[in-house]
Design a protein around this motif. Structure first.
Motif, PDB file in Angstrom:
ATOM      1  N   ALA A 264       0.826  -1.210   0.000  1.00 47.94           N
ATOM      2  CA  ALA A 264       0.000   0.000   0.000  1.00 47.94           C
ATOM      3  C   ALA A 264       0.857   1.254   0.000  1.00 47.94           C
ATOM      4  O   ALA A 264       2.024   1.230   0.394  1.00 47.94           O
ATOM      5  N   GLU A 265       0.239   2.332  -0.450  1.00 52.64           N
ATOM      6  CA  GLU A 265       0.919   3.627  -0.535  1.00 52.64           C
ATOM      7  C   GLU A 265       0.075   4.706   0.146  1.00 52.64           C
ATOM      8  O   GLU A 265      -1.146   4.546   0.327  1.00 52.64           O
ATOM      9  N   VAL A 266       0.742   5.789   0.529  1.00 52.22           N
ATOM     10  CA  VAL A 266       0.041   6.932   1.112  1.00 52.22           C
ATOM     11  C   VAL A 266       0.667   8.203   0.554  1.00 52.22           C
ATOM     12  O   VAL A 266       1.843   8.218   0.198  1.00 52.22           O
ATOM     13  N   CYS A 267      -0.135   9.273   0.480  1.00 48.70           N
ATOM     14  CA  CYS A 267       0.336  10.545  -0.082  1.00 48.70           C
ATOM     15  C   CYS A 267       0.687  11.520   1.045  1.00 48.70           C
ATOM     16  O   CYS A 267       0.064  11.485   2.115  1.00 48.70           O
ATOM     17  N   PRO A 268       1.624  12.445   0.795  1.00 44.31           N
ATOM     18  CA  PRO A 268       1.969  13.441   1.812  1.00 44.31           C
ATOM     19  C   PRO A 268       0.745  14.176   2.371  1.00 44.31           C
ATOM     20  O   PRO A 268       0.645  14.363   3.586  1.00 44.31           O
ATOM     21  N   HIS A 269      -0.201  14.556   1.505  1.00 47.99           N
ATOM     22  CA  HIS A 269      -1.341  15.341   2.007  1.00 47.99           C
ATOM     23  C   HIS A 269      -2.213  14.557   2.982  1.00 47.99           C
ATOM     24  O   HIS A 269      -2.784  15.135   3.896  1.00 47.99           O
ATOM     25  N   HIS A 270      -2.290  13.239   2.801  1.00 46.83           N
ATOM     26  CA  HIS A 270      -3.081  12.454   3.745  1.00 46.83           C
ATOM     27  C   HIS A 270      -2.342  12.204   5.061  1.00 46.83           C
ATOM     28  O   HIS A 270      -2.933  11.710   6.029  1.00 46.83           O
ATOM     29  N   LEU A 271      -1.065  12.526   5.084  1.00 48.87           N
ATOM     30  CA  LEU A 271      -0.272  12.400   6.317  1.00 48.87           C
ATOM     31  C   LEU A 271      -0.195  13.716   7.069  1.00 48.87           C
ATOM     32  O   LEU A 271       0.221  13.758   8.223  1.00 48.87           O
ATOM     33  N   ILE A 272      -0.557  14.810   6.388  1.00 50.77           N
ATOM     34  CA  ILE A 272      -0.307  16.139   6.956  1.00 50.77           C
ATOM     35  C   ILE A 272      -1.592  16.950   7.169  1.00 50.77           C
ATOM     36  O   ILE A 272      -1.687  17.739   8.103  1.00 50.77           O
ATOM     37  N   LEU A 273      -2.582  16.733   6.312  1.00 45.73           N
ATOM     38  CA  LEU A 273      -3.794  17.551   6.374  1.00 45.73           C
ATOM     39  C   LEU A 273      -5.032  16.721   6.697  1.00 45.73           C
ATOM     40  O   LEU A 273      -5.152  15.582   6.233  1.00 45.73           O
ATOM     41  N   SER A 274      -5.957  17.317   7.452  1.00 48.55           N
ATOM     42  CA  SER A 274      -7.267  16.693   7.634  1.00 48.55           C
ATOM     43  C   SER A 274      -8.318  17.634   7.054  1.00 48.55           C
ATOM     44  O   SER A 274      -8.013  18.766   6.680  1.00 48.55           O
ATOM     45  N   ASP A 275      -9.549  17.174   7.016  1.00 50.96           N
ATOM     46  CA  ASP A 275     -10.623  18.018   6.469  1.00 50.96           C
ATOM     47  C   ASP A 275     -10.811  19.279   7.320  1.00 50.96           C
ATOM     48  O   ASP A 275     -11.312  20.290   6.837  1.00 50.96           O
ATOM     49  N   TYR A 346       9.901  16.096   5.282  1.00 52.41           N
ATOM     50  CA  TYR A 346      11.101  16.339   6.092  1.00 52.41           C
ATOM     51  C   TYR A 346      10.771  17.340   7.205  1.00 52.41           C
ATOM     52  O   TYR A 346      11.090  17.122   8.373  1.00 52.41           O
ATOM     53  N   THR A 347      10.094  18.416   6.834  1.00 52.80           N
ATOM     54  CA  THR A 347       9.797  19.465   7.816  1.00 52.80           C
ATOM     55  C   THR A 347       8.802  18.970   8.867  1.00 52.80           C
ATOM     56  O   THR A 347       8.970  19.208  10.060  1.00 52.80           O
ATOM     57  N   LYS A 348       7.770  18.265   8.414  1.00 53.60           N
ATOM     58  CA  LYS A 348       6.686  17.877   9.328  1.00 53.60           C
ATOM     59  C   LYS A 348       7.016  16.659  10.191  1.00 53.60           C
ATOM     60  O   LYS A 348       6.481  16.521  11.288  1.00 53.60           O
ATOM     61  N   PHE A 349       7.853  15.762   9.689  1.00 48.63           N
ATOM     62  CA  PHE A 349       8.075  14.513  10.436  1.00 48.63           C
ATOM     63  C   PHE A 349       9.506  14.291  10.899  1.00 48.63           C
ATOM     64  O   PHE A 349       9.717  13.695  11.945  1.00 48.63           O
ATOM     65  N   VAL A 350      10.479  14.746  10.136  1.00 49.90           N
ATOM     66  CA  VAL A 350      11.872  14.512  10.545  1.00 49.90           C
ATOM     67  C   VAL A 350      12.351  15.652  11.435  1.00 49.90           C
ATOM     68  O   VAL A 350      12.869  15.413  12.517  1.00 49.90           O
TER      69      VAL A 350
END
Ligand SMILES: NC(=O)N[C@@H](CC(=O)O)C(=O)O
Ligand SMILES: [Zn+2]
Ligand SMILES: [Zn+2]
Length: 441
Positions: A264-275, A346-350
């Motif tokens: 499976a894969e996930v996109c940066p926006h689904h890891l960083i933004l919610s509705d 990098y900015t949001k998670f590392v």
């Protein structure tokens, strides 16, 4: 051509950075010298009689070239949104050296000629390696299977109807059985049409506030569950596109635990933004799957951390400004992704200490290579010389007017980020560099 990258900070697999000098000849990494060796002496010793291009990567991270297994290049047919030339230029600028493009073009990539056209144009544009997917069904209409044998022979690397879900279970089962017999993966956009009619954002806070019909989480997870059962029955390698819900993750976790061949894969926006982050009726925040609840975001992050989700992809989906100006309800789904992916993560998670740099780099290089059995995604002697030089220090503000992609549709405008790619190298050739762009400007 000979390329010598000196003083590179290279990850050792264990999240430690080691200084290396990288010697590249004939498209591959010929030598990997340790940092205690004198670069000037190495140049004299190995470069005698050769024309050597030098890159001083002092203070910079050098990774295997980033790999993006889910992108939309729009050509043929939608050249007003993107072309293979502008899309690959954008990928190179984002640090990507290999990208896999989706077949929802016009004509749909459901025939060998279109696969060949994409490959020819990509070879001509020359920036990065392009791996085409072919459609599962003719015109992605879900009615009739494409000619898998001809498509594979033409160079397709997997089958997917991305853009839409395959609605009919028997159709999907037939596709999986056939793909399995050819040792090819099936890549699925998971969406049950009957549950999403007329909806443009997820069922959640934003939809309630604006009186909009919502896309429920089950519309994704129902397909994930169905397809896992079909993958188990057929033995196919089944890969789930852009996972966005807690429910899908639960199912994938279970499937993996019993040995079903699912990735499976996930996109940066689904890891960083919610509705809840959507500022208003702005279609630059509209994509499919939609931004879900904060709870889903956290589930996606944890799934990537524990390996339930294998890789990160951008789902780079450029649309024109006119199309996006139609508003939340009428505009097409999709946001661009190449040029912000690495800096965002990098900015949001590392930078925040939640992830190791190694984890982020692996999910964008060696892990996609493993999942799709690619020869790239590694930085070692003998590997293809696909490399990305990244500046982890300099802060830069996201400005869509500077994007190489034709698409300016991003929700990340004005975000201040670190981790910007500086030089992108494909088969030992510099295909993009920050300096070249700066000196041209
Ligand atoms: N992701 C999107 O929002 N849009 C994609 C289609 C897709 O990936 O399903 C597109 O082609 O525009
Ligand atoms: Zn999709
Ligand atoms: Zn897509």
């Amino acid at each position: 051509m000979t390329l010598f990258i000196k003083n590179a900070n290279v990850l050792n697999g264990n999240n430690e950075l080691k200084i290396k000098h990288i010697w590249i000849e004939n498209n591959s990494i010929k030598h990997l010298f340790t940092g205690d060796q004198n670069a000037a002496e190495l140049l004299v010793q190995y470069g005698a009689g050769k024309e050597v291009t030098e890159i001083d990567a002092s203070g910079k991270l050098v990774t295997p070239g980033l790999i993006d297994m889910h992108v939309h290049l729009r050509e043929p047919g939608f050249e007003h949104k993107e072309t293979i030339a502008t899309g690959t230029a954008s990928a190179a600028k984002g640090g990507f050296t290999t990208i896999a493009c989706m077949p929802n073009t016009r004509p749909v990539t459901d025939n060998a000629d279109t696969v060949k056209l994409v490959l020819d144009k990509a070879a001509e544009a020359g920036s990065v390696k392009v791996l085409p997917y072919a459609a599962i069904t003719l015109n992605e209409l879900g009615r009739e299977l494409t000619d898998f044998t001809a498509l594979k022979a033409a160079g397709a690397i997997g089958f997917t109807d991305d853009g839409v879900g395959v609605q009919n279970a028997q159709m999907m089962k037939n596709a999986m059985a056939l793909a399995a017999s050819m040792d090819m993966p099936v890549i699925a956009h998971c969406e049950d049409d009957s549950l999403v009619v007329g909806a443009s954002v997820s069922e959640g806070e934003f939809a309630r506030k604006h009186g909009l019909k919502g896309i429920p989480n089950e519309s994704e997870a129902i397909h994930v569950g169905r397809d896992i059962l079909l993958a188990e029955a057929t033995g196919v390698h089944y890969h789930v596109c852009h996972v966005s819900t807690e429910q899908s993750i639960r199912l994938i976790r279970l499937a993996k635990s019993i040995g079903v061949k699912v990735t499976a894969e996930v996109c940066p926006h689904h890891l960083i933004l919610s509705d809840e982050d959507i500022p208003g009726m702005d279609a630059n925040w509209k994509m499919n799957p939609p931004l879900r609840t904060p709870r889903d975001v956290e589930a996606c992050i944890q799934a990537l951390e524990d390996g339930t989700i294998d890789i990160i992809v951008t789902d780079h989906a450029p649309h024109s400004e006119e199309e996006k100006a139609k508003g939340m309800e009428l505009a097409p789904f999709g946001i661009v992704g190449f040029e912000t992916a690495f800096p965002l993560l990098y900015t949001k998670f590392v930078k925040t200490g939640r992830w190791s740099l190694q984890m982020l780099v692996d999910r964008m290089t060696s892990d996609p290579a493993k999942v799709f059995r690619l020869p790239t995604g590694r930085l070692e002697q003998g590997a293809p010389a696909d490399l990305t030089v990244i500046d982890l220090e300099t802060e830069q503000v996201v400005d869509p007017t500077t994007f190489a992609t034709k698409g300016k549709n991003t929700p990340f405008t004005n975000w201040t980020l670190q981790g910007w790619p500086q030089t992108t190298i494909v088969d030992g050739q510099v295909v993009w560099s920050q300096e070249a762009t700066a000196s041209k400007a």
